[in-house]
Design a protein around this motif. Structure first.
Motif, short mmCIF file in Angstrom:
data_model
loop_
_atom_site.label_atom_id
_atom_site.label_comp_id
_atom_site.label_asym_id
_atom_site.label_seq_id
_atom_site.Cartn_x
_atom_site.Cartn_y
_atom_site.Cartn_z
N SER A 199 -14.02 7.03 5.25
CA SER A 199 -13.55 6.13 4.19
C SER A 199 -12.03 6.18 4.07
O SER A 199 -11.42 7.24 4.21
CB SER A 199 -14.19 6.49 2.85
N ILE A 200 -11.45 5.01 3.81
CA ILE A 200 -10.01 4.89 3.59
C ILE A 200 -9.78 4.25 2.22
O ILE A 200 -10.34 3.19 1.93
CB ILE A 200 -9.34 4.03 4.67
N GLY A 201 -8.98 4.89 1.41
CA GLY A 201 -8.63 4.32 0.11
C GLY A 201 -7.31 3.57 0.20
O GLY A 201 -6.44 3.95 1.00
N VAL A 202 -7.16 2.54 -0.58
CA VAL A 202 -5.90 1.80 -0.59
C VAL A 202 -5.62 1.29 -2.00
O VAL A 202 -6.51 0.80 -2.69
CB VAL A 202 -5.93 0.62 0.40
N VAL A 203 -4.39 1.45 -2.44
CA VAL A 203 -3.93 0.91 -3.72
C VAL A 203 -2.94 -0.20 -3.39
O VAL A 203 -2.06 -0.02 -2.55
CB VAL A 203 -3.25 1.99 -4.58
N TYR A 204 -3.09 -1.33 -4.07
CA TYR A 204 -2.19 -2.45 -3.79
C TYR A 204 -2.11 -3.38 -4.99
O TYR A 204 -2.92 -3.29 -5.92
CB TYR A 204 -2.69 -3.24 -2.57
N ASN A 205 -1.11 -4.25 -4.95
CA ASN A 205 -0.91 -5.24 -6.00
C ASN A 205 -1.49 -6.57 -5.54
O ASN A 205 -0.93 -7.20 -4.63
CB ASN A 205 0.57 -5.39 -6.32
#
Length: 322
Positions: free
Chosen positions: A161-167
């Motif tokens: 799993s890869i987490g990503v935070v973005y706008n």
């Protein structure tokens, strides 16, 4: 008046007009709008100015170089664009997607050069990268997202799993997350998303994502970049490593990063600006992806998380932080 005197007056007048025109022509007016200050975009701006200096333009002599930041606010970017257009500079430069979009929307006459823009077509800055037809062209910093996923997989072979935070309000960030999903799917990796509409939201979003992911991917999202310390802190608290889409994240604690040297991107942008100043039409300057990328490894950050960085990564790295 005798013919000789008349000729002298005409000659003097011609020299006077020529001198005035030359003086005006020698002052290049370049107005730069940057969406937010963070290391990658600042490096691009510094590279731009140094690139202009290398081409013979000196601030205060033959260069009027103006710069403003929108402090991460697209509405302020619009205000800056309107102000600049009213001043009628020779070239407008937009650093990052929102600022470039604001400049492009504000004028159809003044040349606009964009830089550090992920998806110029998706952002509606150009219809065709190879043949810009309006007053806008420039350089893309489209991240090699598939390589970032491969990098994460090389660091953590059992990655699931890869987490990503973005706008989601940044067109460039939306494009990157879509590319991330496509690349992750090819490896059977799940993507865990967290959204942050402003810099103050990044750390709290990362806290949630970090507990659900094997690794966090930090994209070249301007909101994330301006709050990268908070994202890394949240990830570290959950013992989750951070993989960066920009090498500028390495000093902040990303374990590994693959991305552009943004100073070099700025220098390449200067080539476009100078071409316009020299009279080349926008249509003769195809938009393109900037050249060059670097792999950087933060072995000290990996050690804190109990990770052993594979020799294969260290051998390829252009920069290693211990």
């Amino acid at each position: 008046m005798k013919a000789s005197k008349l000729a002298a007056v005409v000659c003097a007048a011609a020299l006077s007009v020529g001198t005035t025109t030359s003086t005006l022509a020698e002052t290049a007016r370049v107005a730069v709008s940057q969406i937010v200050e963070h290391p990658a975009l600042d490096a691009a701006r510094n590279g731009l100015l140094d690139g202009l200096i290398a081409k013979g333009y000196t601030q205060g002599e033959n260069l009027d170089f103006k710069y403003q930041t929108a402090q991460g606010n697209p509405a302020i970017a619009v205000q800056i664009a309107r102000q600049y257009v009213g001043e009628q500079p020779d070239v407008l430069v937009g650093i990052a997607t929102p600022s470039a979009q604001a400049l492009a929307a504000a004028t159809r006459d003044v040349p606009v050069i964009f830089t550090a823009v992920t998806d110029p077509v998706g952002a509606k800055l150009v219809k065709n990268m190879d043949a810009p037809s309006g007053n806008v062209t420039g350089l893309s910093d489209l991240s090699p997202v598939a390589q970032h996923v491969a990098l994460a997989k090389e660091l953590l072979p059992n990655l699931s799993s890869i987490g990503v935070v973005y706008n989601p309000g940044e067109a460039n960030a939306v494009t990157l997350v879509e590319l991330l999903k496509e690349a992750a799917e090819q490896h059977g990796i799940k993507v865990i998303e967290g959204t942050a509409l402003k810099s103050a939201d990044v750390q709290s979003a990362a806290q949630v994502v970090a507990t659900q992911s094997d690794v966090i991917y930090a994209p070249t999202d301007n909101t994330v970049a301006s709050a990268i310390d908070g994202l890394v802190a949240a990830a570290n608290a959950a013992d989750t490593p951070v993989i960066g889409g920009s090498t500028s994240y390495i000093p902040n604690g990303a374990v590994a990063a693959l991305g552009f040297d943004y100073y070099s991107v700025g220098v390449q942008t200067a080539d476009y600006v100078v071409a316009v100043l020299e009279g080349k039409p926008i249509s003769s300057l195809p938009a393109k992806v900037a050249e060059g990328s670097d792999l950087a490894v933060n072995r000290a950050a990996a050690k804190k998380l109990g990770l052993e960085v594979p020799a294969s990564l260290l051998d390829r790295a252009s920069r290693i932080v211990d």
